[in-house]
Design a protein around this motif. Structure first.
Motif, short mmCIF file in Angstrom:
data_model
loop_
_atom_site.label_atom_id
_atom_site.label_comp_id
_atom_site.label_asym_id
_atom_site.label_seq_id
_atom_site.Cartn_x
_atom_site.Cartn_y
_atom_site.Cartn_z
N LEU A 1 -18.72 56.39 12.09
CA LEU A 1 -18.52 57.25 12.72
C LEU A 1 -17.09 57.35 13.17
N ASP A 2 -16.64 58.55 13.90
CA ASP A 2 -15.22 58.70 14.37
C ASP A 2 -14.94 57.68 15.64
N ILE A 3 -13.82 57.27 16.06
CA ILE A 3 -13.34 56.32 16.96
C ILE A 3 -14.10 56.92 18.49
N LYS A 4 -13.89 58.16 18.82
CA LYS A 4 -14.12 58.71 19.81
C LYS A 4 -15.86 58.64 20.05
N LYS B 1 -10.48 51.26 13.51
CA LYS B 1 -11.61 51.38 14.68
C LYS B 1 -12.03 50.13 15.51
N LEU B 2 -11.94 49.01 14.71
CA LEU B 2 -12.07 47.96 15.34
C LEU B 2 -11.00 47.58 16.64
N LYS B 3 -9.58 48.09 16.19
CA LYS B 3 -8.69 47.81 17.25
C LYS B 3 -8.93 48.65 18.36
N ALA B 4 -9.41 49.74 18.27
CA ALA B 4 -9.92 50.76 19.29
C ALA B 4 -10.82 50.41 20.23
N ILE B 5 -11.70 49.53 19.53
CA ILE B 5 -12.78 49.15 20.13
C ILE B 5 -12.59 47.73 21.02
N ARG B 6 -11.89 46.93 20.23
CA ARG B 6 -11.65 45.90 21.17
C ARG B 6 -10.60 46.09 22.32
N LYS B 7 -9.69 47.36 22.26
CA LYS B 7 -8.88 47.37 23.28
C LYS B 7 -9.80 47.45 24.62
N ILE B 8 -10.88 48.51 24.37
CA ILE B 8 -11.42 48.87 25.51
C ILE B 8 -12.79 47.66 25.80
N TYR B 9 -13.38 47.04 24.85
CA TYR B 9 -14.38 46.26 24.83
C TYR B 9 -14.01 44.86 24.22
N PRO B 10 -13.07 43.99 25.00
CA PRO B 10 -12.44 42.91 24.34
C PRO B 10 -13.66 41.80 24.22
N SER B 11 -14.77 41.93 25.11
CA SER B 11 -15.70 40.83 24.71
C SER B 11 -17.15 40.82 24.57
N LYS C 1 -8.64 38.70 13.57
CA LYS C 1 -8.08 39.14 15.06
C LYS C 1 -9.24 39.57 16.11
N PHE C 2 -10.27 40.21 15.49
CA PHE C 2 -11.30 40.94 16.27
C PHE C 2 -12.24 40.03 16.82
N ASN C 3 -12.43 38.84 16.46
CA ASN C 3 -13.42 37.77 17.04
C ASN C 3 -14.87 38.50 16.57
N LEU C 4 -14.94 38.74 15.40
CA LEU C 4 -16.45 39.20 15.15
C LEU C 4 -17.24 38.01 14.93
N ILE C 5 -18.57 38.46 15.09
CA ILE C 5 -19.63 37.32 14.88
C ILE C 5 -19.65 36.99 13.25
N CYS C 6 -19.65 38.17 12.46
CA CYS C 6 -19.57 38.10 11.08
C CYS C 6 -19.22 39.36 10.52
#
Length: 369
Positions: free
Chosen positions: A140-143, A172-182, A206-211
């Protein structure tokens, strides 16, 4: 046990949204529901979860249907059977999703006949009464991604899997982690990267992914081994592992750290159990996926995900996420991010025969009077 009759319901279920990956986009889900009946009128259900197009594996719904009618069903109809797993002794698994659908129906039937749950029959070990649900977010798009994460967090979901591709996965991951870091986050690349893009994959650390699931469009486990040495994020294999031989080869190559198990992909719960046993022996983490499937197949994955050593909440969410109406009763419900595991015989749920009939676009009966 003797199988007297088998019915095939080729169904077409409208999805609530257009589900997109890097490989495909689907708005309707076609599968085949298998209903098996024994000489005592006990019945069991399974589902063939192959897709119309071979974007996930080479098996398609058409090839599944053909081999079921021409080979697999002929091998079991009106034959004495001590145990449903006996079909794996006599039949090849050239179409594992077809094989799994038939096996699942026979296992459900046999468990109901013997007044057992499927997990008691197959694993006979302590399981959880409830499991954590997980959400799969399409390409999906970032929004829209951010909106869906917000919406599903409010419903209690804590683990999200995102479909990515090289063109925009990092952003997309950068945008998600900015708002939802954990939040608990993993990604599925559906084999969209090639090995020459290793530096792009390394950036995802850098995005601390489970896998990261299925990063490479390669069947070479040595390439996966080389990639795993270069990245911190654990590699998870899914569609690359279709057989026990595949799994043993990947383990020997140190190609990955996590396995996504889908019963249809591997040819049935008989092989899924073997893979889980092998993961346990080899210190490989495993967890349970899903196939954009009806409740017949998904509730079996809910049952499998109740094993106490599954490592990640599965790709398992409420029926209502995908379909306005499912074909099981009760439907799967995630309440505050938790799914209760049904405790009845067999699958633990009943089939909504009326809704199944409404979705059916082709029907075949083999055996019976």
């Amino acid at each position: 046990m003797q199988i007297e009759q088998i019915e095939l319901f080729h169904i077409r279920m409208p999805l609530n949204f257009n589900f997109k990956t890097s490989q495909a986009s689907i708005k309707w889900r076609e599968t085949i529901v298998i209903k098996a009946m024994d000489e005592l009128q006990n019945v069991g259900y399974g589902e063939v979860v192959s897709f119309n197009e071979p974007f996930y594996t080479n098996e398609t719904l058409a090839s599944s249907k053909k081999i079921l009618i021409n080979k697999y069903i002929k091998a079991v109809i009106r034959k004495d059977m001590d145990h449903p797993f006996d079909i794996h002794k006599d039949l090849d698994s050239s179409c594992p999703m077809a094989m799994s659908g038939l096996e699942n129906a026979l296992v459900d039937l046999y468990a109901r006949r013997n007044k057992l749950s499927i997990m008691k029959l197959v694993f006979n070990e302590e399981t959880n009464d409830e499991i954590y649900a997980g959400i799969v977010l399409g390409d999906l798009d970032i929004k829209m991604l951010l909106k869906q994460i917000d919406d599903y967090q409010k419903e209690g979901y804590t683990r999200f899997k995102m479909k990515i591709k090289p063109a925009d996965g990092f952003e997309k991951l950068k945008a998600i982690r900015k708002i939802y870091p954990s939040i608990q986050l993993l990604v599925d690349a559906n084999r969209s990267y090639n090995f020459n893009q290793i530096n792009e994959i390394k950036k995802l650390d850098k995005f601390n992914l489970i896998c990261i699931e299925e990063p490479l469009n390669s069947k070479d486990f040595l390439e996966h081994q080389k990639l795993q040495k270069e990245i911190i994020t654990p590699i998870c294999l899914d569609e690359s592992i279709q057989t026990i031989k595949d799994l043993k080869s990947a383990i020997a190559a140190n190609a990955f750290k996590v396995l996504n198990i889908k019963i249809g992909r591997v040819g049935g719960i008989y092989y899924a159990k073997q893979m889980i046993d092998l993961c346990r022996e080899s210190n490989i983490k495993y967890w349970v996926g899903s196939m954009v499937e009806s409740g017949i197949s998904k509730i079996l994955h809910v049952q499998l995900a109740s094993l106490k050593d599954t490592s990640i909440p599965g790709d398992l969410s409420s029926s209502k996420r995908y379909f306005k109406k499912d074909i099981i009763k009760p439907e799967i419900i995630a309440q505050n991010g938790i799914i209760k595991v049904p405790k009845g015989y067999g699958l633990g749920v009943e089939i909504d025969e009326v809704t199944l009939s409404e979705y059916t676009i082709d029907y075949i009966k083999i055996g019976g009077e």
